[in-house]
Design an enzyme around this catalytic site. Sequence first.
Site, PDB file in Angstrom:
ATOM      1  N   LYS A  50     -11.274  -0.034  -1.730  1.00 50.76           N
ATOM      2  CA  LYS A  50     -11.407   1.401  -1.918  1.00 50.76           C
ATOM      3  C   LYS A  50     -10.733   1.759  -3.232  1.00 50.76           C
ATOM      4  O   LYS A  50      -9.917   0.994  -3.747  1.00 50.76           O
ATOM      5  CB  LYS A  50     -10.821   2.166  -0.736  1.00 50.76           C
ATOM      6  CG  LYS A  50      -9.421   1.784  -0.336  1.00 50.76           C
ATOM      7  CD  LYS A  50      -9.132   2.269   1.085  1.00 50.76           C
ATOM      8  CE  LYS A  50      -7.822   1.688   1.592  1.00 50.76           C
ATOM      9  NZ  LYS A  50      -7.834   1.389   3.021  1.00 50.76           N
ATOM     10  N   THR A  72     -12.587  -0.273  12.021  1.00 52.59           N
ATOM     11  CA  THR A  72     -11.587   0.191  11.066  1.00 52.59           C
ATOM     12  C   THR A  72     -11.130  -0.950  10.158  1.00 52.59           C
ATOM     13  O   THR A  72     -10.906  -2.061  10.630  1.00 52.59           O
ATOM     14  CB  THR A  72     -10.382   0.749  11.839  1.00 52.59           C
ATOM     15  OG1 THR A  72     -10.835   1.891  12.562  1.00 52.59           O
ATOM     16  CG2 THR A  72      -9.251   1.151  10.914  1.00 52.59           C
ATOM     17  N   SER A  98       0.826  -1.211   0.000  1.00 51.31           N
ATOM     18  CA  SER A  98       0.000   0.000   0.000  1.00 51.31           C
ATOM     19  C   SER A  98       0.863   1.265   0.000  1.00 51.31           C
ATOM     20  O   SER A  98       1.680   1.450  -0.879  1.00 51.31           O
ATOM     21  CB  SER A  98      -0.963  -0.051   1.185  1.00 51.31           C
ATOM     22  OG  SER A  98      -1.882   1.010   1.099  1.00 51.31           O
ATOM     23  N   HIS A  99       0.699   2.092   1.027  1.00 48.54           N
ATOM     24  CA  HIS A  99       1.369   3.391   1.065  1.00 48.54           C
ATOM     25  C   HIS A  99       2.723   3.329   1.761  1.00 48.54           C
ATOM     26  O   HIS A  99       3.364   4.367   1.936  1.00 48.54           O
ATOM     27  CB  HIS A  99       0.459   4.384   1.783  1.00 48.54           C
ATOM     28  CG  HIS A  99      -0.046   3.823   3.078  1.00 48.54           C
ATOM     29  ND1 HIS A  99      -1.111   2.950   3.114  1.00 48.54           N
ATOM     30  CD2 HIS A  99       0.391   3.952   4.330  1.00 48.54           C
ATOM     31  CE1 HIS A  99      -1.304   2.576   4.371  1.00 48.54           C
ATOM     32  NE2 HIS A  99      -0.408   3.168   5.121  1.00 48.54           N
ATOM     33  N   ASP A 135      -0.733   1.829  -4.019  1.00 49.96           N
ATOM     34  CA  ASP A 135      -1.488   0.870  -4.821  1.00 49.96           C
ATOM     35  C   ASP A 135      -2.799   1.471  -5.331  1.00 49.96           C
ATOM     36  O   ASP A 135      -3.680   0.742  -5.786  1.00 49.96           O
ATOM     37  CB  ASP A 135      -1.732  -0.424  -4.034  1.00 49.96           C
ATOM     38  CG  ASP A 135      -2.507  -0.190  -2.752  1.00 49.96           C
ATOM     39  OD1 ASP A 135      -2.484   0.943  -2.238  1.00 49.96           O
ATOM     40  OD2 ASP A 135      -3.148  -1.135  -2.253  1.00 49.96           O
ATOM     41  N   ASP A 188      -5.467   2.815  -4.049  1.00 46.65           N
ATOM     42  CA  ASP A 188      -6.807   2.677  -3.471  1.00 46.65           C
ATOM     43  C   ASP A 188      -7.189   3.879  -2.603  1.00 46.65           C
ATOM     44  O   ASP A 188      -8.366   4.163  -2.424  1.00 46.65           O
ATOM     45  CB  ASP A 188      -6.985   1.342  -2.719  1.00 46.65           C
ATOM     46  CG  ASP A 188      -5.966   1.114  -1.633  1.00 46.65           C
ATOM     47  OD1 ASP A 188      -5.033   1.941  -1.475  1.00 46.65           O
ATOM     48  OD2 ASP A 188      -6.093   0.094  -0.911  1.00 46.65           O
ATOM     49  N   ARG A 189      -6.202   4.600  -2.062  1.00 48.96           N
ATOM     50  CA  ARG A 189      -6.531   5.791  -1.271  1.00 48.96           C
ATOM     51  C   ARG A 189      -6.612   7.023  -2.160  1.00 48.96           C
ATOM     52  O   ARG A 189      -5.998   7.060  -3.232  1.00 48.96           O
ATOM     53  CB  ARG A 189      -5.474   6.034  -0.195  1.00 48.96           C
ATOM     54  CG  ARG A 189      -5.444   4.964   0.868  1.00 48.96           C
ATOM     55  CD  ARG A 189      -4.495   5.340   1.993  1.00 48.96           C
ATOM     56  NE  ARG A 189      -4.576   4.344   3.063  1.00 48.96           N
ATOM     57  CZ  ARG A 189      -4.058   4.491   4.265  1.00 48.96           C
ATOM     58  NH1 ARG A 189      -3.398   5.605   4.573  1.00 48.96           N
ATOM     59  NH2 ARG A 189      -4.177   3.549   5.166  1.00 48.96           N
ATOM     60  N   ASP A 203      -2.456   6.736  -3.532  1.00 50.84           N
ATOM     61  CA  ASP A 203      -1.330   6.149  -2.799  1.00 50.84           C
ATOM     62  C   ASP A 203      -0.612   5.060  -3.604  1.00 50.84           C
ATOM     63  O   ASP A 203      -0.855   4.884  -4.801  1.00 50.84           O
ATOM     64  CB  ASP A 203      -1.799   5.608  -1.441  1.00 50.84           C
ATOM     65  CG  ASP A 203      -2.539   4.290  -1.561  1.00 50.84           C
ATOM     66  OD1 ASP A 203      -3.176   4.070  -2.609  1.00 50.84           O
ATOM     67  OD2 ASP A 203      -2.484   3.477  -0.616  1.00 50.84           O
TER      68      ASP A 203
HETATM   69  C1  G1P Z   1      -5.022   2.246   8.664  1.00 54.01           C
HETATM   70  C2  G1P Z   1      -6.254   3.127   8.574  1.00 54.01           C
HETATM   71  C3  G1P Z   1      -7.463   2.286   8.225  1.00 54.01           C
HETATM   72  C4  G1P Z   1      -7.204   1.521   6.919  1.00 54.01           C
HETATM   73  C5  G1P Z   1      -5.916   0.734   7.043  1.00 54.01           C
HETATM   74  C6  G1P Z   1      -5.542   0.059   5.725  1.00 54.01           C
HETATM   75  O1  G1P Z   1      -5.197   1.286   9.684  1.00 54.01           O
HETATM   76  O2  G1P Z   1      -6.473   3.818   9.797  1.00 54.01           O
HETATM   77  O3  G1P Z   1      -8.581   3.116   8.110  1.00 54.01           O
HETATM   78  O4  G1P Z   1      -8.251   0.661   6.628  1.00 54.01           O
HETATM   79  O5  G1P Z   1      -4.838   1.601   7.431  1.00 54.01           O
HETATM   80  O6  G1P Z   1      -5.401   0.975   4.696  1.00 54.01           O
HETATM   81  P1  G1P Z   1      -4.623   1.448  11.182  1.00 54.01           P
HETATM   82  O7  G1P Z   1      -3.146   1.696  11.061  1.00 54.01           O
HETATM   83  O8  G1P Z   1      -5.303   2.654  11.776  1.00 54.01           O
HETATM   84  O9  G1P Z   1      -4.976   0.175  11.872  1.00 54.01           O
HETATM   85 ZN    ZN Z   2      -3.321   1.552  -0.420  1.00 51.82          ZN
END
Ligand code: G1P
Ligand code: ZN
Length: 547
Positions: free
Chosen positions: A380, A348, A117-118, A283, A285-286, A281
């Site tokens: 997302k 979450t 991801s990011h 990948d 999705d954000r 981001d």
């Molecule tokens: C974080 C974000 C959450 C998201 C996740 C994956 O998780 O807060 O909303 O779904 O990344 O992208 P957290 O580090 O808070 O558990």
């Molecule tokens: Zn991502």
Amino acid sequence: MNIQTLPTRPFEGQQPGTSGLRKKVTVFQQPAYLENFVQALFDELHGPGQQARGQALVLGGDGRFHNRVAIQAILRMAAARGYARVLVGQGGILSTPAASAVIRRHRASGGIILSASHNPGGPEGDFGIKYNTANGGPAPERLTGAVYRRTLSLSHYQTCDAPDMALDALGSQALGETLVEVIDPVADHAAVMRGLFDFDAIRGLFARGFRLHYDAMWAVGGPYARAVLEGELGAPAGTVAHAMPLEDFGGLHPDPNPANAPELVERMFAADAPDMGAASDGDADRNMVLGRGFVVSPSDSLAVLAAHAHRVPGYRQGLAGVARSMPTSTAADRVARALGVPCHETPTGWKFFGNLLDAGQVTLCGEESYGTGSNHVREKDGLWAVLFWLNLVAVTGQSVEQLVRGLWREHGRCVYSRHDYEAIPTERAERLMAQLRERLPTLAGQTIAGQAIAWADDFAYTDPVDGSRSEHQGVRVVLADSSRVVLRLSGTGTEGATLRVYLERHEPDPARHDLPVQQALAPLVALAEAVARIRPHTGMERPSVTS
Ligand code: G1P
Ligand code: ZN
């Protein structure tokens, strides 16, 4: 093609409950490490020793360092497993939402996505692998948990001794009995977008000189945004910046928020700022959306999209319901109430939306962490959110800022901020939460730091579709006027623990909508400190990141 059975050893890698395995590249470079995960996954999916006859697998990643090596290894294992077809994105590329779209459109049995991801990429950065099921969404916990347990006991994995496949040209090649199809990574996702949004209206917007600046952050969103925005919708060349996916994301942190995209924010606040700014981001999705001199909060973004969804072709029939993660602001709830549709509050993490989407109970969903999406895929989707905003600007004639101010006028403003305390020693963070949970039953009715607490709890969720229960999802301290403080520990950090403190205050008075956010929330910050004793527990004077 010769099937080979090679040794692996037990690896403790994936945290149970998370959707995939995310580790440093150097960990993934250990011999048989990735293979151990894939073997465990295939064993769980098909049964140990069983073949995946007749099935199609989707495969691609966000292009980060180690992507190609991992793809070749997985192709060989998929062939050894007897998959009928593997659909690979050209160059090994597939964004997370695109992989979800490909799985659904091609009726694949699932897909493997290579992404962290990011998280930063490159030889010193992170790598990741996750599996999505036939609905296009992240694997459920019962599967990820079973895969994790199996990784702890494997002694062998199966592969074949074939050479690397060519991934850069479209077309099909045989790998043993398996057909490896290199597909256009953009086409399926673009087709889904075309079916949802009024492309003619958006084309008209660009033709009239509307200027968008889309920062793809040197990540996988670039090719998708460029193909649709510049290639199809007539946005001028250069609309998508940092569009080439780089293996190390240019050394930057590909997470779209004001802290990580300062250049974009600066540009949107300059005298000659474009009409709209956006970023996605690692990948893709954000998403982050900005107007001229205006940052849209993700919670407000979800609420605006919900309020105006009927103006967009794909959502013309209205919404079945909306869902937001618990820490996301209640702006979406207010819109849903006005629309007369349910608003679900989930823990979450995107996986909690999947059941609601599959059951047709919600159409739109989102999180405060720059994630927004709908029932078009089961992830997302960054570009989707940007196109939704463009469609709304085109058909309402309102600017991004006007759309958000319209929301505030009608429903009041949910003044919102998240304070993150990063890299806290894990025991300290856990002690903080444990002591806070102990205090919980005594909080209701008390006035602390000048704030009268109406109620407080530790959020628990019962999935309305399958009845599964998730407990301890975050502490909520709520005041009589519905202001609230939410505290939870991050589940995605890689260094120590991260405490997230979410602050929300509803402001109905338009004269107060432009007060500085942190000032408006200061009494809630004081309340959080008084109930959770953040400073003494963490030894930190202030949060590491305020967004
Ligand atoms: C974080 C974000 C959450 C998201 C996740 C994956 O998780 O807060 O909303 O779904 O990344 O992208 P957290 O580090 O808070 O558990
Ligand atoms: Zn991502």
